[in-house]
Write an enzyme that holds these catalytic residues in place. Structure first.
Site, PDB file in Angstrom:
ATOM      1  NE  ARG A 126      -4.258  -1.749   1.575  1.00  0.00           N
ATOM      2  CZ  ARG A 126      -4.452  -2.739   2.443  1.00  0.00           C
ATOM      3  NH1 ARG A 126      -3.739  -2.772   3.565  1.00  0.00           N
ATOM      4  NH2 ARG A 126      -5.333  -3.662   2.211  1.00  0.00           N
ATOM      5  CE  LYS A 148       0.199  13.992 -14.521  1.00  0.00           C
ATOM      6  NZ  LYS A 148      -0.035  14.535 -15.870  1.00  0.00           N
ATOM      7  CD  GLU A 190       8.092  16.552 -22.122  1.00  0.00           C
ATOM      8  OE1 GLU A 190       7.404  17.492 -21.682  1.00  0.00           O
ATOM      9  OE2 GLU A 190       7.599  15.468 -22.511  1.00  0.00           O
ATOM     10  CE  LYS A 234       6.040  17.751 -13.660  1.00  0.00           C
ATOM     11  NZ  LYS A 234       6.086  16.586 -14.494  1.00  0.00           N
ATOM     12  CD  GLU A 244      -3.126  16.401 -15.686  1.00  0.00           C
ATOM     13  OE1 GLU A 244      -1.968  16.004 -15.484  1.00  0.00           O
ATOM     14  OE2 GLU A 244      -3.799  16.089 -16.670  1.00  0.00           O
ATOM     15  NE  ARG A 248       1.271  17.067 -12.677  1.00  0.00           N
ATOM     16  CZ  ARG A 248       1.919  16.287 -11.844  1.00  0.00           C
ATOM     17  NH1 ARG A 248       1.597  16.308 -10.553  1.00  0.00           N
ATOM     18  NH2 ARG A 248       2.877  15.480 -12.256  1.00  0.00           N
ATOM     19  CG  ASN A 252      -0.972  16.716 -19.843  1.00  0.00           C
ATOM     20  OD1 ASN A 252       0.022  16.103 -19.467  1.00  0.00           O
ATOM     21  ND2 ASN A 252      -2.094  16.741 -19.139  1.00  0.00           N
ATOM     22  CG  HIS A 255       2.402  15.557 -23.464  1.00  0.00           C
ATOM     23  ND1 HIS A 255       3.080  16.748 -23.590  1.00  0.00           N
ATOM     24  CD2 HIS A 255       3.220  14.744 -22.769  1.00  0.00           C
ATOM     25  CE1 HIS A 255       4.254  16.649 -22.977  1.00  0.00           C
ATOM     26  NE2 HIS A 255       4.362  15.437 -22.476  1.00  0.00           N
ATOM     27  CG  HIS A 259       0.510  10.623 -25.298  1.00  0.00           C
ATOM     28  ND1 HIS A 259      -0.180  10.855 -24.130  1.00  0.00           N
ATOM     29  CD2 HIS A 259       1.814  10.650 -24.965  1.00  0.00           C
ATOM     30  CE1 HIS A 259       0.686  11.028 -23.145  1.00  0.00           C
ATOM     31  NE2 HIS A 259       1.897  10.907 -23.626  1.00  0.00           N
ATOM     32  CG  HIS A 273       7.283  11.139 -24.408  1.00  0.00           C
ATOM     33  ND1 HIS A 273       5.923  11.060 -24.599  1.00  0.00           N
ATOM     34  CD2 HIS A 273       7.471  12.128 -23.499  1.00  0.00           C
ATOM     35  CE1 HIS A 273       5.315  11.950 -23.823  1.00  0.00           C
ATOM     36  NE2 HIS A 273       6.233  12.614 -23.154  1.00  0.00           N
TER      37      HIS A 273
END
Ligand code: GLY
Length: 375
Positions: A126, A148, A190, A234, A244, A248, A252, A255, A259, A273
């Site tokens: 956990r 993330k 980035e 960031k 997010e 936030r 992206n 992206h 993606h 990427h």
């Protein structure tokens, strides 16, 4: 050995707050930098085959020389390691090693290792603590910061994951010296992203100095400044919106488009990427032009900057051919889809905004423009 720290950035998130430490030669001083986090003289380093060959010994020795028991798990390099099957292997190995709640795992690698390790840490018993030691430019300026974590499923990238903040991020600029030039450039996308989101001054600085951080004989001071600036941006955004709910999402930028290109290439290494994100950011500016938010000179400016550092700017430059239909299908699966509507980050340079109201016909036109662009 004492660490050569150039900058420490604090990410304030209450009890989940942590420091991002930037410097040169930090992996060799891993013990000094992690001793405040280790609750027992015990750590597990997760890395990939490429990074292991270059840097694992240095990291292991730095801990062992200070009486820390170290185990290592090495996964194959590449996006394939973010699979269910590999995740299970990593978890089983951590359990086999009897890793306890108070133990710490260290992610030594790029975005794949960081995301996989973070997700294993988020879920094992956990949740246990982890430290990010990002070795690629992309991971140093983006994926290692902000918590993330996740793996891929057959439906798409990062569709299974958790927000789980690291206890520390250790950015060793020397790691970039052994990074293939192509990966360095991909990570640079980035860096550019922070300028385009809300920092035109930074983009202007990159136009003048950016090439000095992506060449083989990169300038250390330039790298330190750009990476520090990116991490500060960031950290500022994540501190404001950790999960997010709003701002936030700006991170992206490029992206959703990117993606889709990546998914179409099946993550087989033909398109990295960051390379996909760079093309996606040009598309986001094209979209802004179509919405009357930006003018075409801004788009040309981004294209010129990408080309000046030998990066692709449009889909038409890639050897693989894409269809608008296939890309649209991937975008519909994006994890940012809300109520079946695609979410796009667009806007003028330095003024990115989140839009949920874009007609599919406009998106199709943007994709078509990129795939058919004359270079
Ligand atoms: N890479 C985007 C984010 O961390 O939110």
């Amino acid at each position: 050995m004492m660490a050569d720290i150039m900058e420490t950035i604090h990410l304030p998130l209450g009890e989940r707050s942590y420091d991002i430490v930037i410097g040169a030669g930090l992996v060799g001083t891993l013990y000094d930098l992690t001793k405040d986090v280790l609750k027992r003289p015990r750590a597990v380093i997760i890395t990939d085959e490429n990074v292991a060959a270059l840097h694992l010994n240095t990291a292991v020795e730095a801990l062992k020389n200070n009486d820390i028991k170290v185990d290592t798990i090495t996964v194959p390099a590449g996006e394939g390691s973010k699979s269910f099957a590999n995740f299970e292997k990593v978890i089983n190995r951590l359990l086999e090693l009897e890793v306890e709640r108070k133990d710490v795992v260290i992610a030594l690698g790029g975005g794949v290792v960081g995301d996989l390790t973070g997700f294993a840490a988020a879920t094992l018993r956990r949740g246990i603590e982890f430290i990010q030691v990002p070795t690629s430019l992309l991971a140093q300026v983006d994926s290692s910061v902000g918590g993330k974590t996740g793996i891929n499923t057959k439906f798409g990238k990062n569709l299974l994951g958790a927000f789980h903040q690291p206890k520390k991020v250790i950015i060793d600029l020397e790691m970039l010296d052994t990074l293939p030039a192509r990966e360095l450039r991909a990570g640079y996308a980035e860096v550019i992203k922070y300028g385009l989101i809300d920092d035109l001054e930074f983009f202007e600085w990159l136009e003048k100095k950016g090439h000095l951080m992506v060449s083989n004989d990169a300038d250390r001071e330039i790298q330190a400044y750009a990476i520090g600036h990116s991490c500060r941006s960031k950290a500022r955004i994540v501190a404001e919106d950790e999960r997010e709910g709003g701002k936030r999402a700006l991170l992206n930028l490029g992206h959703t488009f990117g993606h889709a290109l990546e998914a179409e290439c099946a993550y087989d290494g033909t398109l990295l990427h960051g390379e996909a994100v760079a093309i996606g950011m040009v598309m986001a500016l094209d979209l802004a032009c179509k919405l009357g938010l930006a003018d075409t000179r801004e788009q040309s400016r981004l294209i010129n900057h990408l080309r000046s550092v030998d990066m692709y700017a449009t889909g038409s430059e890639l050897t693989k051919t894409f269809t608008v239909d296939a890309l649209m299908k991937h975008m519909a699966q994006d994890k940012k889809v809300e109520d079946g509507k695609m979410v796009f980050i667009t806007g003028a340079m330095g003024k990115a905004e989140v839009r949920r109201d874009i007609d599919a016909s406009i998106i199709r036109k943007v994709l078509q423009n990129s795939l058919e662009a004359v270079v």
